[in-house]
Design a protein around this motif. Structure first.
Motif, short mmCIF file in Angstrom:
data_model
loop_
_atom_site.label_atom_id
_atom_site.label_comp_id
_atom_site.label_asym_id
_atom_site.label_seq_id
_atom_site.Cartn_x
_atom_site.Cartn_y
_atom_site.Cartn_z
N ARG A 34 0.83 -1.21 0.00
CA ARG A 34 0.00 0.00 0.00
C ARG A 34 0.86 1.26 0.00
O ARG A 34 0.49 2.26 -0.60
CB ARG A 34 -0.98 -0.01 1.15
N GLU A 35 2.02 1.20 0.65
CA GLU A 35 2.91 2.37 0.68
C GLU A 35 3.38 2.73 -0.72
O GLU A 35 3.35 3.90 -1.10
CB GLU A 35 4.12 2.10 1.60
N LEU A 36 3.77 1.72 -1.49
CA LEU A 36 4.20 1.99 -2.87
C LEU A 36 3.01 2.44 -3.71
O LEU A 36 3.14 3.36 -4.52
CB LEU A 36 4.87 0.76 -3.48
N ALA A 37 1.86 1.84 -3.53
CA ALA A 37 0.66 2.25 -4.28
C ALA A 37 0.34 3.72 -4.02
O ALA A 37 0.05 4.48 -4.94
CB ALA A 37 -0.53 1.36 -3.92
N MET A 38 0.42 4.15 -2.76
CA MET A 38 0.13 5.54 -2.42
C MET A 38 1.19 6.47 -3.01
O MET A 38 0.87 7.56 -3.49
CB MET A 38 0.04 5.70 -0.90
N GLN A 39 2.44 6.05 -3.02
CA GLN A 39 3.51 6.85 -3.61
C GLN A 39 3.30 7.03 -5.11
O GLN A 39 3.45 8.12 -5.64
CB GLN A 39 4.86 6.18 -3.34
N ILE A 40 2.93 5.96 -5.79
CA ILE A 40 2.69 6.02 -7.24
C ILE A 40 1.52 6.96 -7.53
O ILE A 40 1.58 7.80 -8.43
CB ILE A 40 2.42 4.62 -7.81
N ALA A 41 0.44 6.82 -6.77
CA ALA A 41 -0.74 7.68 -6.98
C ALA A 41 -0.37 9.14 -6.77
O ALA A 41 -0.83 10.02 -7.51
CB ALA A 41 -1.87 7.26 -6.04
N LYS A 42 0.46 9.41 -5.77
CA LYS A 42 0.90 10.79 -5.50
C LYS A 42 1.67 11.35 -6.70
O LYS A 42 1.47 12.51 -7.09
CB LYS A 42 1.76 10.81 -4.24
N GLU A 43 2.53 10.53 -7.30
CA GLU A 43 3.27 10.97 -8.49
C GLU A 43 2.32 11.25 -9.65
O GLU A 43 2.49 12.23 -10.37
CB GLU A 43 4.30 9.92 -8.91
N CYS A 44 1.33 10.38 -9.83
CA CYS A 44 0.34 10.60 -10.91
C CYS A 44 -0.42 11.90 -10.68
O CYS A 44 -0.66 12.66 -11.63
CB CYS A 44 -0.63 9.42 -10.99
N GLU A 45 -0.81 12.15 -9.45
CA GLU A 45 -1.52 13.40 -9.11
C GLU A 45 -0.64 14.62 -9.41
O GLU A 45 -1.13 15.64 -9.89
CB GLU A 45 -1.94 13.40 -7.64
N ASP A 77 -9.82 7.49 -14.17
CA ASP A 77 -8.96 7.36 -15.34
C ASP A 77 -7.76 6.46 -15.07
O ASP A 77 -7.37 5.66 -15.91
CB ASP A 77 -8.48 8.74 -15.78
N ILE A 78 -7.18 6.61 -13.89
CA ILE A 78 -6.02 5.82 -13.50
C ILE A 78 -6.31 5.22 -12.13
O ILE A 78 -6.75 5.93 -11.23
CB ILE A 78 -4.76 6.70 -13.39
N PHE A 79 -6.10 3.93 -12.00
CA PHE A 79 -6.19 3.38 -10.66
C PHE A 79 -4.90 2.64 -10.34
O PHE A 79 -4.27 2.04 -11.20
CB PHE A 79 -7.44 2.52 -10.44
N VAL A 80 -4.52 2.78 -9.09
CA VAL A 80 -3.31 2.19 -8.56
C VAL A 80 -3.74 1.30 -7.40
O VAL A 80 -4.55 1.73 -6.58
CB VAL A 80 -2.34 3.27 -8.04
N GLY A 81 -3.24 0.08 -7.35
CA GLY A 81 -3.68 -0.76 -6.25
C GLY A 81 -2.79 -1.94 -5.98
O GLY A 81 -1.89 -2.27 -6.77
N THR A 82 -3.05 -2.54 -4.84
CA THR A 82 -2.40 -3.79 -4.49
C THR A 82 -3.20 -4.93 -5.10
O THR A 82 -4.41 -4.81 -5.33
CB THR A 82 -2.31 -3.94 -2.97
N THR A 83 -2.53 -6.03 -5.35
CA THR A 83 -3.18 -7.12 -6.08
C THR A 83 -4.41 -7.67 -5.37
O THR A 83 -5.43 -7.92 -6.01
CB THR A 83 -2.18 -8.27 -6.34
N ASP A 106 4.51 -2.78 -11.09
CA ASP A 106 5.70 -2.18 -10.49
C ASP A 106 6.26 -3.13 -9.45
O ASP A 106 5.51 -3.76 -8.71
CB ASP A 106 5.35 -0.83 -9.86
N GLU A 107 7.57 -3.21 -9.41
CA GLU A 107 8.27 -4.15 -8.53
C GLU A 107 7.72 -5.56 -8.71
O GLU A 107 7.37 -6.26 -7.75
CB GLU A 107 8.21 -3.69 -7.07
N ALA A 108 7.65 -5.97 -9.97
CA ALA A 108 7.06 -7.27 -10.32
C ALA A 108 7.76 -8.42 -9.62
O ALA A 108 7.10 -9.37 -9.20
CB ALA A 108 7.10 -7.46 -11.84
N ASP A 109 9.07 -8.34 -9.47
CA ASP A 109 9.78 -9.43 -8.81
C ASP A 109 9.31 -9.59 -7.36
O ASP A 109 9.05 -10.69 -6.90
CB ASP A 109 11.29 -9.25 -8.89
N ARG A 110 9.18 -8.48 -6.66
CA ARG A 110 8.70 -8.53 -5.26
C ARG A 110 7.26 -9.02 -5.18
O ARG A 110 6.89 -9.81 -4.33
CB ARG A 110 8.81 -7.15 -4.60
N MET A 111 6.44 -8.50 -6.10
CA MET A 111 5.03 -8.87 -6.08
C MET A 111 4.87 -10.38 -6.29
O MET A 111 4.12 -11.04 -5.57
CB MET A 111 4.29 -8.11 -7.19
N LEU A 112 5.59 -10.90 -7.25
CA LEU A 112 5.47 -12.32 -7.55
C LEU A 112 6.16 -13.18 -6.50
O LEU A 112 5.70 -14.27 -6.17
CB LEU A 112 6.03 -12.60 -8.95
#
Length: 168
Positions: A34-45, A77-83, A106-112
């Motif tokens: 969630r921390e990375l998701a919030m950071q990405i959304a902040k950049e998009c904003e 228009d854009i959604f950012v989320g955890t799996t 994003d961070e596909a290796d960590r996610m998988l």
């Protein structure tokens, strides 16, 4: 820098092609936390030309599903989320992926590596089944072990591969 590296071209392309405000997501960005998701959304904003140019929604566990569902049904228009939370919304049929242009992992290796392989496969399979035209799938990873490459190949178009941005 990495987040800006994929958000800026994506947003500029959607902006140039006047893709905003269609009521359905144009871009989906998955993150392992969630921390990375919030950071990405902040950049998009931060990339908006004005506050109402486009809508960004962050979906992750620990927040009420009803609020997120309401926002999705109003149109984002854009959604950012955890799996896990994205999968929750898919199961509730809260997403319409038919106009999706970008799917970013994003961070596909960590996610998988964190055990989200099945969730990622479900999400990507749902997108494929929705039939959007020419979805650009992007995977960002600090490392790309063989097993990550195998999963990625399932979702890459024929003839496409990996770009190694790391220089020795």
């Amino acid at each position: 820098g990495k987040t800006l590296g994929f958000c800026l071209p994506m947003i500029e392309n959607l902006r140039t092609n006047k893709q905003w405000g269609q009521g359905r997501p144009q871009a989906m960005i998955l993150a392992p936390t969630r921390e990375l998701a919030m950071q990405i959304a902040k950049e998009c904003e931060a990339l908006k030309h004005h506050p109402r140019e486009y809508t960004v929604l962050t979906v992750y566990g620990g927040k009420p599903l009803d609020d997120q569902t309401y926002a999705l049904r109003r149109g984002v228009d854009i959604f950012v989320g955890t799996t896990g939370r994205v999968k929750d919304h898919i199961e509730r049929k809260n997403f319409d992926f038919s106009l999706l242009k970008y799917a970013v992992l994003d961070e596909a290796d960590r996610m998988l590596d964190m055990g989200f392989k099945e969730d990622v496969e479900t999400i990507m399979g749902t997108i494929k089944a929705a039939g959007p035209q020419d979805v650009q799938t992007l995977m960002f990873s600090a490392t790309v072990p063989y097993w990550v490459q195998q999963i990625a190949r399932e979702f890459l178009k024929q003839g496409y591969g990996f770009i190694d941005l790391v220089k020795d």
